[in-house]
Design an enzyme around this catalytic site. Structure first.
Site, PDB file in Angstrom:
ATOM      1  N   LYS A 129     -25.609  -7.237  37.715  1.00 33.89           N
ATOM      2  CA  LYS A 129     -24.833  -8.430  37.364  1.00 33.89           C
ATOM      3  C   LYS A 129     -25.020  -9.464  38.449  1.00 33.89           C
ATOM      4  O   LYS A 129     -25.372  -9.122  39.585  1.00 33.89           O
ATOM      5  CB  LYS A 129     -23.352  -8.070  37.246  1.00 33.89           C
ATOM      6  CG  LYS A 129     -22.542  -9.030  36.409  1.00 33.89           C
ATOM      7  CD  LYS A 129     -22.637  -8.733  34.922  1.00 33.89           C
ATOM      8  CE  LYS A 129     -21.828  -9.701  34.110  1.00 33.89           C
ATOM      9  NZ  LYS A 129     -21.718  -9.269  32.708  1.00 33.89           N
TER      10      LYS A 129
HETATM   11  P1  NAD Z   1     -17.926 -18.044  27.806  1.00 33.95           P
HETATM   12  O1  NAD Z   1     -18.042 -18.802  29.063  1.00 33.95           O
HETATM   13  O2  NAD Z   1     -18.800 -18.401  26.671  1.00 33.95           O
HETATM   14  O3  NAD Z   1     -16.403 -18.085  27.277  1.00 33.95           O
HETATM   15  C1  NAD Z   1     -15.319 -17.686  28.060  1.00 33.95           C
HETATM   16  C2  NAD Z   1     -14.024 -18.084  27.353  1.00 33.95           C
HETATM   17  O4  NAD Z   1     -12.909 -17.560  28.092  1.00 33.95           O
HETATM   18  C3  NAD Z   1     -13.818 -19.601  27.297  1.00 33.95           C
HETATM   19  O5  NAD Z   1     -13.154 -19.931  26.100  1.00 33.95           O
HETATM   20  C4  NAD Z   1     -12.947 -19.868  28.508  1.00 33.95           C
HETATM   21  O6  NAD Z   1     -12.182 -21.082  28.402  1.00 33.95           O
HETATM   22  C5  NAD Z   1     -12.045 -18.638  28.472  1.00 33.95           C
HETATM   23  N1  NAD Z   1     -11.465 -18.326  29.781  1.00 33.95           N
HETATM   24  C6  NAD Z   1     -12.060 -18.360  30.990  1.00 33.95           C
HETATM   25  N2  NAD Z   1     -11.181 -18.021  31.944  1.00 33.95           N
HETATM   26  C7  NAD Z   1     -10.019 -17.746  31.316  1.00 33.95           C
HETATM   27  C8  NAD Z   1      -8.743 -17.345  31.754  1.00 33.95           C
HETATM   28  N3  NAD Z   1      -8.477 -17.204  33.063  1.00 33.95           N
HETATM   29  N4  NAD Z   1      -7.784 -17.117  30.808  1.00 33.95           N
HETATM   30  C9  NAD Z   1      -8.053 -17.311  29.501  1.00 33.95           C
HETATM   31  N5  NAD Z   1      -9.241 -17.706  29.032  1.00 33.95           N
HETATM   32  C10 NAD Z   1     -10.208 -17.933  29.925  1.00 33.95           C
HETATM   33  O7  NAD Z   1     -18.114 -16.503  28.210  1.00 33.95           O
HETATM   34  P2  NAD Z   1     -18.491 -15.282  27.254  1.00 33.95           P
HETATM   35  O8  NAD Z   1     -19.954 -15.071  27.331  1.00 33.95           O
HETATM   36  O9  NAD Z   1     -17.828 -15.456  25.937  1.00 33.95           O
HETATM   37  O10 NAD Z   1     -17.829 -14.070  28.039  1.00 33.95           O
HETATM   38  C11 NAD Z   1     -16.466 -13.686  27.846  1.00 33.95           C
HETATM   39  C12 NAD Z   1     -16.280 -12.258  28.299  1.00 33.95           C
HETATM   40  O11 NAD Z   1     -17.119 -11.400  27.529  1.00 33.95           O
HETATM   41  C13 NAD Z   1     -16.636 -11.958  29.757  1.00 33.95           C
HETATM   42  O12 NAD Z   1     -15.797 -10.935  30.220  1.00 33.95           O
HETATM   43  C14 NAD Z   1     -18.061 -11.446  29.667  1.00 33.95           C
HETATM   44  O13 NAD Z   1     -18.414 -10.666  30.769  1.00 33.95           O
HETATM   45  C15 NAD Z   1     -17.967 -10.637  28.393  1.00 33.95           C
HETATM   46  N6  NAD Z   1     -19.223 -10.370  27.702  1.00 33.95           N
HETATM   47  C16 NAD Z   1     -20.060 -11.383  27.357  1.00 33.95           C
HETATM   48  C17 NAD Z   1     -21.231 -11.078  26.661  1.00 33.95           C
HETATM   49  C18 NAD Z   1     -22.180 -12.156  26.185  1.00 33.95           C
HETATM   50  O14 NAD Z   1     -23.141 -11.801  25.490  1.00 33.95           O
HETATM   51  N7  NAD Z   1     -21.959 -13.412  26.473  1.00 33.95           N
HETATM   52  C19 NAD Z   1     -21.542  -9.743  26.354  1.00 33.95           C
HETATM   53  C20 NAD Z   1     -20.642  -8.740  26.710  1.00 33.95           C
HETATM   54  C21 NAD Z   1     -19.477  -9.064  27.376  1.00 33.95           C
END
Ligand code: NAD
Length: 441
Positions: A129
């Site tokens: 990561k």
């Molecule tokens: P992203 O940046 O596209 O979206 C994140 C969302 O969470 C946004 O709406 C943001 O405003 C919100 N957010 C951020 N901080 C926050 C807080 N303190 N409280 C409430 N909301 C908050 O990111 P993403 O890719 O959707 O990732 C979200 C989660 O999913 C992370 O934990 C990431 O590690 C995990 N994840 C992502 C993927 C992927 O393919 N993108 C895959 C597996 C897991």
């Protein structure tokens, strides 16, 4: 006796009441939490002490300084990280996060969770990561590009198709992956698309990658509904996080006619018992940004804290770590938690939820669709042969459901939670790999 704590969710109708006050830095150290989760499973499995010692350590952490000339001529220096938790089962694989709250122990935890996830899915990949401590919304596009390019140059020796393959995570996207690929390719003197996944399709990305985590969550939701005899179409769903993961699962659910009654982003959330118009909200998000500014409909505004406690059937945390803790686990009013985010539930909360018979589908299973299609993208890049969307979705479904069935079976056989079952499978595969390879020298 089962104690159910009910709490009235306080809804605020005035947007002035909402500030972006959610802390970006979790209260609990995520790496301590990740090690605690591991210890619980190691004990239950009777895992060999040496294997345990080995897997609790991080293989390699790189901390870099990233100096950038800002548009106004000033110099700013940002800090960045790339961590390889384990490469025992293959090259490191995991996302890259841009956030002001990123710190080394968070990245270490996320790398460790990637190791378990890739092993659970039986992908020939290790866990890695990365992160840069920056709020990208404060940078111009040119500054973001310079930051990404310099960060790539700083970590160039520890990434590569055979070493470690980054991908998008919070606040990173296909454009950022394209810049990383370009810097790496320029250094190698040839185009190397396999150095990152989640790239734009035009330069070796895969169809279905952007929506893969949401699609995978949906497959797992279908599977758990079947097991629990829940009618998917009549569920009420609450989603925290409205980015790639939260937005895509919301969209799929909305298109399938399933009611999403609340969603939130970092600015707070929107709630309507009758169901939100997700299509409209996504279009609005893409044009305007934060949900706190959405006034087009008569929805209630709700804080992120209160959103988690709304009565629903399925709660999908899809933002950051540490959202479901011992301080709110008694207040949740749902049947199932489907973990879209990585590490949203602390071990203490897990214990409470187990006692309350709330089913938690763990992150390393539920949100594994993203890395699964990343793996397909990597394979397609290496072969220079690209698949159609139908094949991507079919193969994604096969892998996710196979892992789900295995986890469900072990959970029933050993009378443990789905998280513990998932960890048991993942750690057993890693144990085998360590034993077969032996310890160098
Ligand atoms: P992203 O940046 O596209 O979206 C994140 C969302 O969470 C946004 O709406 C943001 O405003 C919100 N957010 C951020 N901080 C926050 C807080 N303190 N409280 C409430 N909301 C908050 O990111 P993403 O890719 O959707 O990732 C979200 C989660 O999913 C992370 O934990 C990431 O590690 C995990 N994840 C992502 C993927 C992927 O393919 N993108 C895959 C597996 C897991």
């Amino acid at each position: 006796m089962k104690i159910i704590y009910k709490k009235l969710v306080v809804l605020t109708e005035k947007v002035e009441d909402l500030e972006i006050k959610e802390s970006t830095k979790p209260d609990k150290n995520p790496f301590e939490m990740a090690k605690m989760q591991f210890d619980i499973v190691a004990e239950k499995m009777g895992l060999d002490e040496n294997i345990s010692k080995y897997l609790k350590r991080i293989e390699r952490s790189l901390i870099v300084s990233i100096p950038i000339i800002m548009d106004n001529g000033d110099l700013e220096v940002f800090e960045g990280y790339r961590v390889h938790h384990s490469t025992v089962r293959g090259p490191g694989k995991g996302g890259l996060r841009y956030s002001e709250g990123v710190f080394l122990d968070e990245v270490k935890a996320l790398a460790m969770w990637m190791t378990w996830k890739n092993s659970l899915l039986n992908l020939p990949l290790g866990g890695a990561k990365g992160g840069v401590c920056v709020d990208p919304s404060k940078l111009s596009k040119k500054e973001l590009e310079r930051l990404t390019r310099r960060f790539t140059a700083e970590i160039i020796n520890v990434i590569g198709p055979d070493i470690d393959i980054p991908a998008p995570d919070i606040n990173t996207n296909p454009q950022i992956m394209a810049w990383i690929m370009d810097v790496y390719s320029m250094q190698k003197g040839k185009s190397v698309p396999g150095v990152v996944t989640g790239k734009p399709i035009e330069i070796g990305g895969s169809v279905g990658r952007e929506t893969a985590t949401g699609r995978g969550l949906y497959f797992i939701l279908q599977a758990i509904c079947e097991k629990l005899d829940l009618d998917l179409k009549s569920l009420k769903i609450v989603i925290q996080g409205f980015g790639n993961v939260g937005g895509n699962i919301a969209k799929i659910l909305y298109e399938e006619g399933v009611k999403v009654i609340a969603v939130s982003d970092i600015s707070g959330g929107l709630f309507d018992e009758q169901g939100l118009n997700i299509k409209e909200l996504l279009e609005w998000r893409d044009k305007n940004g934060l949900l706190k500014d959405f006034y087009e409909r008569d929805y209630f505004f709700v804080s992120n804290k209160d959103l988690l406690e709304i009565k629903c059937d399925v709660l999908i945390p899809a933002s950051i770590e540490n959202q479901i803790t011992e301080s709110n686990a008694y207040n949740l009013d749902c049947k199932v938690i489907l973990e879209g985010a990585n590490g949203p539930t602390t071990p203490e909360a897990d214990e409470i939820l187990e006692r309350r018979e709330i089913i938690v589908v763990p992150d390393i299973l539920a949100n594994a669709g993203g890395v699964c299609v990343s793996y397909f993208e990597y394979v397609q890049d290496l072969q220079s042969y690209f698949w159609k969307l139908d094949r991507i979705n079919q193969e994604l479904r096969n892998i996710m459901i196979e892992a789900f069935e295995e986890v469900y079976k072990i959970s029933n056989e050993k009378k443990v939670t789905l998280r513990i079952a998932a960890y048991m499978i993942a750690i057993s595969r890693l144990k085998k790999a360590i034993e077969l390879r032996g310890i160098f020298p």
